[in-house]
Structures are given as C-alpha cells and as structure tokens.
Design a protein around this motif. Structure first.
Motif, short mmCIF file in Angstrom:
data_model
loop_
_atom_site.label_atom_id
_atom_site.label_comp_id
_atom_site.label_asym_id
_atom_site.label_seq_id
_atom_site.Cartn_x
_atom_site.Cartn_y
_atom_site.Cartn_z
N SER A 1 -2.83 10.84 -2.00
CA SER A 1 -3.74 9.73 -1.81
C SER A 1 -4.91 10.18 -0.93
CB SER A 1 -3.01 8.55 -1.16
OG SER A 1 -3.88 7.45 -0.99
N ARG B 1 0.83 -1.21 0.00
CA ARG B 1 0.00 0.00 0.00
C ARG B 1 0.86 1.25 0.00
NH1 ARG B 1 -4.62 0.01 4.36
NH2 ARG B 1 -5.07 -1.85 3.12
N PRO C 1 -2.23 -1.60 -7.38
CA PRO C 1 -2.92 -1.43 -8.67
C PRO C 1 -2.07 -1.78 -9.89
CG PRO C 1 -2.31 0.70 -7.74
CD PRO C 1 -2.07 -0.31 -6.67
N CYS D 1 -8.18 2.50 -9.39
CA CYS D 1 -6.78 2.22 -9.06
C CYS D 1 -6.36 2.79 -7.71
CB CYS D 1 -5.87 2.78 -10.15
SG CYS D 1 -5.62 1.65 -11.55
N GLU D 2 -6.91 3.93 -7.34
CA GLU D 2 -6.47 4.57 -6.10
C GLU D 2 -7.17 4.01 -4.86
OE1 GLU D 2 -6.24 8.89 -6.52
OE2 GLU D 2 -5.69 8.62 -8.63
N GLU D 3 -7.97 2.94 -5.07
CA GLU D 3 -8.60 2.23 -3.95
C GLU D 3 -8.18 0.77 -3.93
OE1 GLU D 3 -12.93 3.53 -3.53
OE2 GLU D 3 -12.26 4.63 -5.30
N VAL D 4 -7.13 0.46 -4.71
CA VAL D 4 -6.61 -0.91 -4.81
C VAL D 4 -5.23 -0.94 -4.16
CG1 VAL D 4 -5.95 -2.74 -6.40
CG2 VAL D 4 -7.91 -1.29 -6.92
N GLN D 5 -4.93 -2.03 -3.47
CA GLN D 5 -3.70 -2.10 -2.68
C GLN D 5 -2.44 -2.11 -3.55
OE1 GLN D 5 -4.41 -5.55 -0.26
NE2 GLN D 5 -6.14 -4.61 0.80
N ARG E 1 -7.29 2.53 0.30
CA ARG E 1 -6.97 1.36 -0.53
C ARG E 1 -7.48 0.11 0.18
NH1 ARG E 1 -3.73 2.66 -4.74
NH2 ARG E 1 -2.62 4.66 -4.62
N ASP F 1 0.99 4.25 -2.80
CA ASP F 1 0.80 5.66 -2.46
C ASP F 1 2.00 6.50 -2.89
OD1 ASP F 1 -1.70 5.23 -1.44
OD2 ASP F 1 -1.06 5.14 0.66
#
Length: 555
Positions: free
Chosen positions: A57, A43, A297, A291-295, A61, A47
């Motif tokens: 960010s 993560r 991406p 993508c910005e909520e995926v560990q 994520r 970021d």
C-alpha cells in the motif's frame, strides 16, 4: 510488505519473489481474521487484501463512500459531458436521438457498471480491469489478454482525458463567441494555434492541481456536486422561463427524428449519434483505478459506479429536455463551424450574450473539475500498469512521490502523451472526434475483457463477492458485451457523409495503430519479460473473506 515481481526480472528471480509473496501471505493469515484489525479495521482490511494480491500500500486511503461516488460523478461531469458532444445526436437525428439515445445508453452502461462492480468487489486494485482480466483468465492465455486489456485501459484513460480537455477548449471558444463583432461573427477567431495553446494551458493546470492538491481533491469533488446542481437549476429555469424565441411542443421534443444532416440511413444515423451518450458515460470504470485510495474499495467502489449511473441518467434528462424544448432550427445548429451547439442554444433562449455567458460559466468550471478528475484517474491506471512492468521504463513510472502522495512520474508521462497527441489538431480540425472516439472505444474494449472472461468461466470467481448479482449479473454481462461489439466499430464511423479528409473520423486509424503496436510490442518484448500481476489466489481469497467478515461485524 511484499515487493512486486516486475517483468524485467529473470525467470529464477521472478519465481523466488513469487515464493516470497506466498510465504508472506501465509505468515499474515493470523491478522486477516478480523480480530487484529484495530480501530481502523476497514482500512487495515483493505491494505491486507491489497498485500495478499502482491502489492504494498503506497497511497493514502482518504476517500469515503460518498467521496468516491462524488469523484465518479465528476469523471462523467453531467451536464458538461453532454454539452461538448451535443453535436453528434443533433446531426444523427435531432430530438429523438438526443433524449432517447441518452436513456438507452444509460441503461446499457448501468449493466456495464453492475458487471464491473461484481468483479471489482473481488479484485479491488488500481490495476482495475487489467488486473481483473489476468486473474479471471486461464494461465494459458492470461498474459496476452491482460496485456491488451491493460494497454486499452491506459490508452483509453489518457485519450479520454485528452478529449475532455480538448472539448473544454472548443467549448470555451464557442462560449466566448456568444459575443459577436457583427451578426454571425464571434469576437474570437479561434485559430488553430490559439486553440492548441488554450488546450496546452488547461492540461498543465489540471496536472498541477491533481499533483499539488491531492489531499484536497475529495473536498473539490464534493464542492463540484453542489456546483453542478446549482448550475443545472439555473440553466433549466432560465431557458424555460425566458425562452425568447418560443418553445417546441412535447411531440417535437420526444418524437422528432431527422437524420438528413448526417447522410447516413436513418437507423445507422441514430446509432452514430449515440457517441454523445457513450462519451459522457465512458468514465464508468475509470474510478476503479482509485481503489487503493478508498477506505473499503470492495464495497464502496461498486456502489459508487452503479449509483453514479442512476444519478447521471436523471441529471442528463433534466439538462437535455429543456434544451431541446428551446432548440433553434436543427440544420442551422448542424452547420455551426465550432461544432458546439449548446452555447448558441442558450444564447438564443436567453436573448443576450451576457445572460448566456452567465449560464455557461457553471459548465466551464465543471469542465475543469472533470479534467482534474480524469487526470487523476489516468495517472493511477498508468502507474498501476507500469508497476507490473508492462510499460517501457517502468522503474520511473511506478514511482510514487511520497511528499505529494501521487504517482507523479506516471502523471507527467500521461500529460506529455496528451500534449503530443493534441498536435493532431494542426492537421485536422476533426481531431476532437478522434480523441473522444478512441477514448470510448478503448475503454469499452477494456471493460469488456474481464466481463467476457468471467462469463466464459461460469462467473465462478465472483460468487462470493460483496456485490454478486446472481442471474441478474448474467443478464448485465450479456448486455455489456453486446454493447461492446456494437460500440467498437460504430464509433470508428464518421459523423456524416460524404466524408472529406478534414472531417474524417480518425479514431479508427488511432485505434488500429494502438492495437498493432501493443500486440507487436508483446511479441517483441512482453512475451519474454512480462509476467503480469503476482498470482496469490489463496491469499486473496483468505483476505477477502476476512474483509467481508470485518465489514459485516462493523455494521
């Protein structure tokens, strides 16, 4: 954290912020080596890569590889996506168009997903194809190309979400009318205002769930997978086992081709019928906006895009083949006023209204899941484009609601646009045709932009990506671009001829209006004020290398 350069700033102020981005990127290089990522290395690495791109960010994520794959599956929502547009291949050519059209488009979209996956592994951000187009383009034309791509991506996301909710409304009406007041007459009139009100309520529901239950959406997507396959098994087993009016033989299912209902020449009729499969797979690149909520991406999103296409292809065949085996007369289905043959096919096979509605409920629930997923993705891409100052009033739409952890204002903007466009239905009952057509056209165009620019530049930007496919990637790029050149004019065509004003495909009108307005707005305002995403290529390269190192060391 670096603040972002917005298009409304002056040249001097923008230059100052660009210098600020670069200095921060250099200062933070010590933390990008993978040695200081801590327990949550994946993560932190994602970021850091995002910050190297010039963004802070702002979203949590929370999605794993499986969860992002599940959301990608829900965005396509096979079999629901194939059920609502079954009319197109039915009129286009019947069984051959339905089965082989699905296989052909799925293989093509697999190439599109692979091409986008290569690029996303290098530039994983919610800006998606718009950001990727900007970064891959030469400085001399990157602003206008990314501007047009961004508007196509946003309009495509919004109109495909609109098409999903409107298609659900029409499908629900057809499902209710499996109950008849007398032979051939359903119990629900489905007046224009009634249809719009159902669509209105469904749109509000999807936005409420997406906004208020964001932290539980990954769980909802996971549940949707099991719900989908349970419903699919029930439909397949029941229609084939009961088949009240008999079954066709295999030669009919896999070889029958009758384009007489469309009025088009045979070859073109088959192509027009491909909108069925293109609509169901058009969501392929929408998952990039998450993508910005995926560990992780850079690796998870490309895998999810490609893997979901393979799964969707299989699920689609499992759904379509049994329906064609028990399908009633093609001309009768093509003449349905509802334009929704699937409820009629299932009722005819089961032999009772109650049994039919029991099998249709899983599709209706899946339709709501799909609407929620599309609403979520559309809000993220609208927010990301506004974050770069490309949408009028960006300072409102770029705001993230910290309490809900969603870009609520951007979501509301998307919702209002959908509700306003839905009013087109009062002027033409073929409105769904326009919504689905515009959504497919705009998304196809937006996907083609970064692929074309990457190919023209020798694919040099993606050689060190986590998902680089080498020579196979070149083949996928060529197939994807050839499909784009066909799909854009193809889906502006009416389903059947002769054409009347009521059944005209207005996708061409809406698409042309979008293209003219977005281009004119660029020269009126954007050329002077819009600067695109922050350019920090050295920092991005350093962060990406650190991300790759961290990913491999964690294995």
């Amino acid at each position: 954290m670096a603040d972002h350069v917005y298009g409304t700033q002056s040249d001097a102020y923008a230059a100052e912020h660009d210098l600020h981005h670069r200095s921060i990127g250099k200062e933070r290089k010590f933390s990008l080596t993978g040695k200081h990522l801590g327990e949550d290395g994946g993560r932190a690495s994602a970021d850091d890569l995002l910050e190297a791109m010039g963004y802070k960010s702002e979203l949590v994520r929370s999605r794993s590889t499986l969860q992002v794959a599940f959301m990608s599956f829900v965005l396509a929502s096979i079999p629901y996506g194939l059920a609502t547009t079954f009319y197109y291949p039915l009129v286009g050519g019947g069984p051959t168009n339905i089965i082989w059209g699905w296989v052909a488009v799925s293989l093509i979209i697999l190439c599109v997903a692979a091409s986008l996956g290569e690029i996303t592994s290098v530039y994983p951000t919610s800006g998606g194809v718009y950001y990727q187009t900007f970064m891959l383009s030469a400085p001399s034309y990157r602003r206008i190309v990314s501007w047009i791509c961004g508007w196509a991506f946003v309009v495509g996301n919004i109109t495909i979400t609109l098409a999903v909710n409107f298609g659900t409304t029409l499908f629900l009406t057809a499902c209710i009318n499996v109950f008849e007041s007398e032979p051939g007459v359903g119990i629900f009139a489905g007046e224009t205002y009634q249809v719009y009100l159902i669509f209105f309520g469904l749109t509000i529901l999807c936005n409420l769930v997406s906004a208020l239950a964001n932290r539980w959406l990954p769980i909802l997507d996971t549940f949707a997978i099991f719900w989908t396959f349970a419903g699919l098994i029930a439909i397949v087993v029941c229609v084939l086992a009961i088949a009240k009016n008999g079954r066709h033989d295999a030669s009919y299912v896999f070889g029958e081709f009758d384009p007489s209902n469309s009025g088009w020449p045979a070859g073109w009729s088959f192509c027009v019928g491909l909108l069925h499969a293109a609509y169901a797979t058009s969501s392929t690149g929408m998952i990039i906006s998450m993508c910005e909520e995926v560990q992780q991406p850079a690796t998870q999103v490309p895998k999810a895009m490609v893997g979901t296409i393979v799964l969707n292809t299989i699920a689609g065949l499992v759904f379509l083949i049994p329906l064609v085996f028990v399908m009633p007369d093609q001309a009768t289905l093509a003449a349905l006023a509802s334009g929704q043959p699937v409820p009629v096919i299932i009722k005819d096979a089961i032999g009772s209204s109650g049994g039919a509605i029991g099998l249709l409920i899983p599709l209706l629930v899946l339709a709501v899941f799909c609407g929620i997923g599309c609403t979520t993705a559309a809000s993220r891409c609208t927010w990301a484009f506004a974050r770069d100052g490309a949408i009028p009033g960006s300072r409102w739409w770029k705001t993230v609601n910290v309490k809900l952890d969603v870009p609520l204002n951007a979501m509301m903007l998307s919702m209002v646009v959908q509700l306003v466009l839905g009013l087109i239905y009062f002027g033409s009952t073929a409105a769904f045709n326009a919504f689905s057509g515009v959504g497919v056209i705009c998304l196809t165009m937006s996907y083609a932009c970064p692929i074309a620019v990457s190919l023209l530049n020798g694919r040099r930007h993606i050689r060190d990506g986590n998902f680089h496919l080498g020579k196979l990637g070149i083949f996928c790029n060529c197939v994807a671009l050839a499909w784009s050149l066909l799909a854009i004019p193809l889906f502006c065509m009416p389903t059947a001829i002769p054409v009347t004003p009521q059944y005209m495909n207005y996708a061409s009108v809406v698409f042309f209006a979008f293209f003219v307005i977005s281009t004119a707005w660029y020269f009126i305002w954007g050329k002077k004020n819009y600067r695109g995403p922050p350019v920090q290529e050295d920092e991005i390269l350093e962060a990406r290398r650190a991300s790759i190192t961290s990913h491999h060391s964690g294995k």
